[in-house]
Design an enzyme around this catalytic site. Sequence first.
Site, PDB file in Angstrom:
ATOM      1  N   GLU A 119      -9.464  10.399  38.216  1.00 31.72           N
ATOM      2  CA  GLU A 119     -10.439  10.991  37.301  1.00 31.72           C
ATOM      3  C   GLU A 119     -11.812  10.328  37.473  1.00 31.72           C
ATOM      4  O   GLU A 119     -12.834  10.969  37.321  1.00 31.72           O
ATOM      5  CB  GLU A 119      -9.969  10.836  35.851  1.00 31.72           C
ATOM      6  CG  GLU A 119     -10.929  11.454  34.847  1.00 31.72           C
ATOM      7  CD  GLU A 119     -10.382  11.514  33.424  1.00 31.72           C
ATOM      8  OE1 GLU A 119      -9.286  10.976  33.155  1.00 31.72           O
ATOM      9  OE2 GLU A 119     -11.072  12.114  32.578  1.00 31.72           O
ATOM     10  N   GLU A 169       0.219  12.002  17.518  1.00 30.71           N
ATOM     11  CA  GLU A 169      -0.519  12.127  16.255  1.00 30.71           C
ATOM     12  C   GLU A 169      -0.583  13.565  15.746  1.00 30.71           C
ATOM     13  O   GLU A 169      -0.737  13.805  14.555  1.00 30.71           O
ATOM     14  CB  GLU A 169      -1.935  11.558  16.409  1.00 30.71           C
ATOM     15  CG  GLU A 169      -2.920  12.373  17.270  1.00 30.71           C
ATOM     16  CD  GLU A 169      -2.840  12.090  18.768  1.00 30.71           C
ATOM     17  OE1 GLU A 169      -1.805  11.537  19.219  1.00 30.71           O
ATOM     18  OE2 GLU A 169      -3.805  12.424  19.485  1.00 30.71           O
ATOM     19  N   SER A 223     -22.320  23.792   4.348  1.00 28.94           N
ATOM     20  CA  SER A 223     -21.056  23.637   5.073  1.00 28.94           C
ATOM     21  C   SER A 223     -20.441  22.279   4.714  1.00 28.94           C
ATOM     22  O   SER A 223     -21.019  21.521   3.941  1.00 28.94           O
ATOM     23  CB  SER A 223     -21.294  23.761   6.571  1.00 28.94           C
ATOM     24  OG  SER A 223     -22.226  22.785   6.971  1.00 28.94           O
ATOM     25  N   MET A 259      -2.608   5.370  27.550  1.00 31.91           N
ATOM     26  CA  MET A 259      -1.435   4.999  28.351  1.00 31.91           C
ATOM     27  C   MET A 259      -1.855   4.781  29.800  1.00 31.91           C
ATOM     28  O   MET A 259      -1.482   3.801  30.439  1.00 31.91           O
ATOM     29  CB  MET A 259      -0.387   6.110  28.308  1.00 31.91           C
ATOM     30  CG  MET A 259       0.705   5.949  29.360  1.00 31.91           C
ATOM     31  SD  MET A 259       1.552   7.515  29.640  1.00 31.91           S
ATOM     32  CE  MET A 259       2.755   7.119  30.874  1.00 31.91           C
ATOM     33  N   HIS A 302       0.437  13.475  22.803  1.00 28.96           N
ATOM     34  CA  HIS A 302      -0.310  13.179  21.564  1.00 28.96           C
ATOM     35  C   HIS A 302       0.610  13.241  20.344  1.00 28.96           C
ATOM     36  O   HIS A 302       0.672  14.270  19.669  1.00 28.96           O
ATOM     37  CB  HIS A 302      -1.458  14.171  21.404  1.00 28.96           C
ATOM     38  CG  HIS A 302      -2.542  13.964  22.415  1.00 28.96           C
ATOM     39  ND1 HIS A 302      -3.547  13.045  22.228  1.00 28.96           N
ATOM     40  CD2 HIS A 302      -2.753  14.523  23.627  1.00 28.96           C
ATOM     41  CE1 HIS A 302      -4.345  13.060  23.286  1.00 28.96           C
ATOM     42  NE2 HIS A 302      -3.886  13.947  24.150  1.00 28.96           N
ATOM     43  N   CYS A 315      -2.258   8.944  25.750  1.00 28.87           N
ATOM     44  CA  CYS A 315      -2.823   9.721  26.851  1.00 28.87           C
ATOM     45  C   CYS A 315      -3.686   8.827  27.742  1.00 28.87           C
ATOM     46  O   CYS A 315      -3.146   8.012  28.486  1.00 28.87           O
ATOM     47  CB  CYS A 315      -3.555  10.929  26.300  1.00 28.87           C
ATOM     48  SG  CYS A 315      -3.523  12.306  27.454  1.00 28.87           S
TER      49      CYS A 315
HETATM   50  N1  GLN Z   1      -8.625  12.231  30.837  1.00 29.79           N
HETATM   51  C1  GLN Z   1      -7.213  12.047  30.944  1.00 29.79           C
HETATM   52  C2  GLN Z   1      -6.537  13.216  31.634  1.00 29.79           C
HETATM   53  O1  GLN Z   1      -7.090  14.279  31.718  1.00 29.79           O
HETATM   54  C3  GLN Z   1      -6.588  11.809  29.594  1.00 29.79           C
HETATM   55  C4  GLN Z   1      -6.717  12.976  28.683  1.00 29.79           C
HETATM   56  C5  GLN Z   1      -6.457  12.631  27.246  1.00 29.79           C
HETATM   57  O2  GLN Z   1      -6.513  11.457  26.894  1.00 29.79           O
HETATM   58  N2  GLN Z   1      -6.231  13.601  26.402  1.00 29.79           N
HETATM   59  O3  GLN Z   1      -5.415  13.076  32.071  1.00 29.79           O
END
Ligand code: GLN
Length: 547
Positions: free
Chosen positions: A404, A521, A13, A383, A519, A380
């Site tokens: 979280e 990217e 692979s 931020m 995102h 994400c």
């Molecule tokens: N854990 C965070 C949330 O669920 C950020 C998720 C992420 O960075 N993709 O909001």
Amino acid sequence: MARYVFITGGVVSSLGKGLASAALGALLQARGFSVRLRKLDPYLNVDPGTMSPFEHGEVFVTDDGAETDLDLGHYERFTGVAARATDSVSSGRIYSNVLEKERRGDYLGKTIQVIPHVTNEIKDFLSIGADEVDFMLCEIGGTVGDIEGLPFFEAIRQFGQDRPRGECIFMHLTLLPWIAASRELKTKPTQHSVKELRSIGIAPDILVCRSEKMIPQKEREKLALFCNVRPDSVIAAYDLKSIYEAPLAYHREGLDQAVLDAFQISPAPKPNLSRWEDVYDRIFNPEGEVRVAIVGKYTQLEDAYKSIAEALSHGGMANRVKVRIDWVDAELFEREDPAPYLEGFHAILVPGGFGERGTEGKIRAAEYARTRKIPYLGICLGMQMAVIEAARNLAGLPTAGSEEFDHEAGKKRFEPVVYHLKEWVKGNHTVARKVDDDKGGTMRLGAYTANLAEGSKVAEVYGTTVIEERHRHRYEVDTRYRKALESHGLCFSGMSPDGRLPEIVEVKDHPWFIGVQFHPELKSKPFDPHPLFKDFVRAAKEVSRLV
Ligand code: GLN
């Protein structure tokens, strides 16, 4: 109706099947054809959404909100064609569809079997959208002979028989190992792999052979003879310095010509490779180097942040600089001062992530970038951590945190600057979630619109005030803290259309400090770098000139 190219792998692979598929897509486009790429993964997870990035690399999210394999990222970066939920499937998804139909009674009491029920389900998946493009390229994950892969191999064999002659071809990717002691490239593993493929009824039309040494003509002829392919359909795939060389390299080796020959498309339209020549020139003739630190959690496996690394390299191409990335484990900054580690970097990026581990370190990295005025891009979770940092250190909320991590602490009083979102608007309907819902597919996923504030940095960077970006998260920054944060210099410069969800924050009086809830990217391409990455690298380049 599309012509189909099935791409399989053998011997070992990680040979770069995804890259070969993506490069072939780019080459067919360069000849004026339209393409779509698809990935069929044999594992039993329903999708990669719940798989650890340590194990499976990043989860790539499509506009329509599917959590897919990172190969779809390669496909998009090479072809610019936005992937859809229907471009990725796993055994888990196929079986779960079949079992759901069985429970509903759709099979009218029949005994459910791999052939025909599972293989039919796979063939239905392959047929979706077949009228829309000239070529459909379907990659089968894993290697020939894997137990889980068998139904997929059987389905593509049947598919080839169901369609009119000449509409499907099979391309097989293998490895020619180099034996240093005898100074020889060995063809035997490839012969065995093709034998395995032929024993399940698939005769490859094209062999792509990875090799670290030049493949002599004699060996090509031997491969052609023993594997029953034409000599000009044995294509060499040598190691490359950059993945973006792949379209030019495969073209040089005759891959696109071999594919068109196999379909008997003649005369073959001439290719226009200028897009890839320009990309090549930008990669191999940089005018300088910038150093970017990525402060994250999954730093041992670079594939966990694949799209970010690629998007940064695209930003480098746009600015004609090489971007050197250093991976820094965020946990380090929970024990130690970030300054000695981060000095010397021209920019800092804190990527997305899940769970508490490393988050205090990310907050300290954000603080370092803000106070030292180093360009910062928070994506994400990156931020959310920048917002918590500003709440604690600028807005006078020392207990600022995220639900979280802190909700279990329960009684411990904290300011939930980042909270668990349970209901939001998607298009013209409302989506609702409970805290204890399944973990799979329960996030805010896929493309959402954001409105950018006139005169903000991001509006300037994007050159527009309405954008659409891809999301994958459960938590959101709470607008209750907006006033307090804005009065201390952290502006909410991008919001969801209903004004409830902060999409972008930026620090005033800072050369470049931007956090985005989405995102970016995932949408960057080498020939069309994402504006945020382009400008982030430009800002880093400026810093590199000052030091
Ligand atoms: N854990 C965070 C949330 O669920 C950020 C998720 C992420 O960075 N993709 O909001």
